[in-house]
Write a protein that holds these residues in place. Structure first.
Motif, mmCIF file in Angstrom:
data_model
loop_
_atom_site.group_PDB
_atom_site.id
_atom_site.type_symbol
_atom_site.label_atom_id
_atom_site.label_comp_id
_atom_site.label_asym_id
_atom_site.label_seq_id
_atom_site.Cartn_x
_atom_site.Cartn_y
_atom_site.Cartn_z
ATOM 1 N N SER A 88 1.142 -1.328 -0.028
ATOM 2 C CA SER A 88 0.179 0.035 -0.108
ATOM 3 C C SER A 88 0.822 1.356 0.042
ATOM 4 O O SER A 88 0.620 2.241 -0.654
ATOM 5 N N CYS A 89 2.052 1.153 0.776
ATOM 6 C CA CYS A 89 2.765 2.387 0.627
ATOM 7 C C CYS A 89 3.401 2.516 -0.564
ATOM 8 O O CYS A 89 3.677 3.760 -1.198
ATOM 9 N N ALA A 90 4.026 1.556 -1.276
ATOM 10 C CA ALA A 90 4.237 1.897 -2.462
ATOM 11 C C ALA A 90 3.217 2.435 -3.525
ATOM 12 O O ALA A 90 3.798 2.996 -4.469
ATOM 13 N N GLY A 91 2.153 1.656 -3.437
ATOM 14 C CA GLY A 91 1.064 2.436 -4.222
ATOM 15 C C GLY A 91 0.793 3.836 -4.070
ATOM 16 O O GLY A 91 0.813 4.751 -4.870
ATOM 17 N N LEU A 92 1.156 4.385 -2.731
ATOM 18 C CA LEU A 92 0.633 5.844 -2.291
ATOM 19 C C LEU A 92 2.162 6.384 -2.916
ATOM 20 O O LEU A 92 1.732 7.763 -3.115
ATOM 21 N N GLY A 93 3.107 5.821 -3.019
ATOM 22 C CA GLY A 93 4.231 6.647 -3.844
ATOM 23 C C GLY A 93 3.858 7.128 -4.994
ATOM 24 O O GLY A 93 4.560 7.921 -6.010
ATOM 25 N N VAL A 94 3.163 6.111 -5.971
ATOM 26 C CA VAL A 94 3.010 6.219 -7.189
ATOM 27 C C VAL A 94 1.442 7.054 -7.426
ATOM 28 O O VAL A 94 1.435 7.934 -8.423
ATOM 29 N N LYS A 95 0.424 6.771 -6.835
ATOM 30 C CA LYS A 95 -0.749 7.778 -6.888
ATOM 31 C C LYS A 95 -0.717 8.686 -5.588
ATOM 32 O O LYS A 95 -0.996 8.506 -4.373
ATOM 33 N N GLN A 96 -0.126 9.954 -6.006
ATOM 34 C CA GLN A 96 0.444 10.996 -5.107
ATOM 35 C C GLN A 96 -0.844 11.813 -4.883
ATOM 36 O O GLN A 96 -1.546 12.318 -5.869
ATOM 37 N N THR A 97 -1.270 11.865 -3.446
ATOM 38 C CA THR A 97 -2.374 13.106 -3.259
ATOM 39 C C THR A 97 -1.994 13.387 -1.672
ATOM 40 O O THR A 97 -0.986 12.733 -1.046
ATOM 41 N N ARG A 112 6.654 7.110 10.529
ATOM 42 C CA ARG A 112 7.136 7.403 11.992
ATOM 43 C C ARG A 112 6.686 6.318 12.917
ATOM 44 O O ARG A 112 7.127 6.066 13.908
ATOM 45 N N HIS A 113 5.508 5.462 12.559
ATOM 46 C CA HIS A 113 4.801 4.752 13.729
ATOM 47 C C HIS A 113 4.527 3.117 13.390
ATOM 48 O O HIS A 113 4.100 2.620 14.350
ATOM 49 N N ASP A 114 4.579 2.974 12.248
ATOM 50 C CA ASP A 114 4.232 1.535 11.675
ATOM 51 C C ASP A 114 5.250 0.439 12.556
ATOM 52 O O ASP A 114 6.525 1.056 12.566
ATOM 53 N N GLU A 115 4.884 -0.519 13.128
ATOM 54 C CA GLU A 115 5.531 -1.425 13.731
ATOM 55 C C GLU A 115 6.644 -2.126 13.216
ATOM 56 O O GLU A 115 7.411 -2.976 13.952
ATOM 57 N N ASP A 116 6.428 -2.305 11.756
ATOM 58 C CA ASP A 116 7.022 -3.226 10.918
ATOM 59 C C ASP A 116 8.308 -2.250 10.266
ATOM 60 O O ASP A 116 7.846 -1.324 9.461
ATOM 61 N N ALA A 117 9.371 -2.609 10.242
ATOM 62 C CA ALA A 117 10.325 -2.101 9.475
ATOM 63 C C ALA A 117 10.506 -2.221 7.941
ATOM 64 O O ALA A 117 10.693 -1.146 7.318
ATOM 65 N N ASN A 118 9.992 -3.109 7.556
ATOM 66 C CA ASN A 118 9.527 -3.267 5.969
ATOM 67 C C ASN A 118 8.427 -1.988 5.603
ATOM 68 O O ASN A 118 8.989 -1.506 4.479
ATOM 69 N N VAL A 119 7.803 -1.809 6.389
ATOM 70 C CA VAL A 119 6.696 -0.919 5.932
ATOM 71 C C VAL A 119 7.263 0.373 6.189
ATOM 72 O O VAL A 119 7.041 1.543 5.360
ATOM 73 N N ARG A 120 7.873 0.734 7.245
ATOM 74 C CA ARG A 120 8.561 1.976 7.349
ATOM 75 C C ARG A 120 9.637 2.272 6.106
ATOM 76 O O ARG A 120 9.765 3.313 5.837
ATOM 77 N N ALA A 121 10.449 1.329 6.031
ATOM 78 C CA ALA A 121 11.241 1.542 4.790
ATOM 79 C C ALA A 121 10.496 1.896 3.461
ATOM 80 O O ALA A 121 10.980 2.759 2.775
ATOM 81 N N GLU A 122 9.228 1.099 3.180
ATOM 82 C CA GLU A 122 8.750 1.261 2.020
ATOM 83 C C GLU A 122 8.088 2.990 1.896
ATOM 84 O O GLU A 122 8.037 3.357 1.027
ATOM 85 N N ALA A 123 7.648 3.107 3.053
ATOM 86 C CA ALA A 123 7.118 4.278 3.500
ATOM 87 C C ALA A 123 7.967 5.520 2.980
ATOM 88 O O ALA A 123 7.958 6.363 2.352
ATOM 89 N N ALA A 124 9.310 5.438 3.605
ATOM 90 C CA ALA A 124 10.317 6.465 3.299
ATOM 91 C C ALA A 124 10.589 6.504 1.637
ATOM 92 O O ALA A 124 10.712 7.660 1.240
ATOM 93 N N ASN A 125 10.576 5.350 1.054
ATOM 94 C CA ASN A 125 10.935 5.406 -0.287
ATOM 95 C C ASN A 125 9.749 5.849 -0.979
ATOM 96 O O ASN A 125 10.170 6.768 -2.101
ATOM 97 N N ALA A 126 8.557 5.798 -0.449
ATOM 98 C CA ALA A 126 7.503 6.260 -1.314
ATOM 99 C C ALA A 126 7.468 8.002 -1.119
ATOM 100 O O ALA A 126 7.184 8.662 -2.124
ATOM 101 N N LEU A 127 7.776 8.336 0.204
ATOM 102 C CA LEU A 127 7.818 9.750 0.286
ATOM 103 C C LEU A 127 8.824 10.427 -0.719
ATOM 104 O O LEU A 127 8.526 11.811 -1.020
#
Length: 215
Positions: free
Chosen positions: A65-74, A86-101
């Motif tokens: 979902s994070c990866a998708g939000l990096g493509v579909k930007q709103t 900042r807050h997801d409990e899983d490092a994989n998700v936090r890493a993907e969120a950083a990349n998407a940002l």
């Protein structure tokens, strides 16, 4: 007979209710294909479902979902990604969120990803930030130097290698025709650090330092 792929599905024909049901099913085997299918939809239709994906318990669903939000930007997607990094409990998700940002533009994302890098010692998050920022066209030499020095202080050698590679890129900028004289101090600091890293205990760091100095 043509072997060309079929055209993408008409967004108007996509069954949004079926996609939402799959995303909310709790079964990653159903959720993941549904999230991938959102790539054919405009952002205003895809993002609400991607946000629902971020609420699911399976980390792989939240990560996709994070990866998708990096493509579909709103703006809603940006806010959700900041919360995730900042807050997801899983490092994989936090890493993907950083990349998407960073996909939203490094000038905007830099304060958030730098904050995440400082606050989050998980190597996966840090490597994701290093990878996303290292060769970004908006990256500023002084910012890259700051990030590299933070990486070198990490206990994980994979992160330290990433920081050393950034130093190598900075060092090599000094010999490029487009090098800015204002960045001369950054280049020299990078070279000084690389020379010291030639005696590092990790052979991968040493190799990256030598490569940076020889480039």
């Amino acid at each position: 007979m043509s072997d060309s792929p079929p055209p993408p599905a008409d967004p108007g024909s996509v069954d949004l209710q079926a996609l939402e049901a799959a995303i909310l099913s709790g079964d990653p085997a159903r959720s993941m294909p549904a999230l991938v299918a959102l790539r054919d939809l405009p952002a205003e239709r895809a993002v609400p479902l991607l946000l629902r994906g971020l609420e699911q318990s399976a980390f792989i669903v939240r990560s996709l979902s994070c990866a998708g939000l990096g493509v579909k930007q709103t703006e809603a997607g940006w806010t959700a990604l900041v919360e995730a990094v900042r807050h997801d409990e899983d490092a994989n998700v936090r890493a993907e969120a950083a990349n998407a940002l960073v996909s939203y533009g490094l000038a905007r994302a830099w304060p958030v990803v730098l904050e995440a890098f400082r606050a989050d010692s998980q190597w996966l998050l840090r490597c994701s930030v290093l990878s996303a920022v290292a060769e970004h066209p908006e990256a500023q030499p002084a910012d890259l130097l700051e990030l590299a020095e933070l990486a070198l202080a990490d206990a994980d050698d994979t992160v330290r290698v990433g920081g050393t590679e950034i130093l190598g890129r900075l060092a090599q900028q000094g010999g490029s025709a487009g090098a800015d004289a204002a960045d001369a101090g950054v280049v020299e600091r990078a070279r000084t650090l690389l020379r010291g890293l030639q005696q590092d205990a990790d052979h991968r760091v040493v190799a990256a330092a030598l490569n940076g100095l020889q480039g």
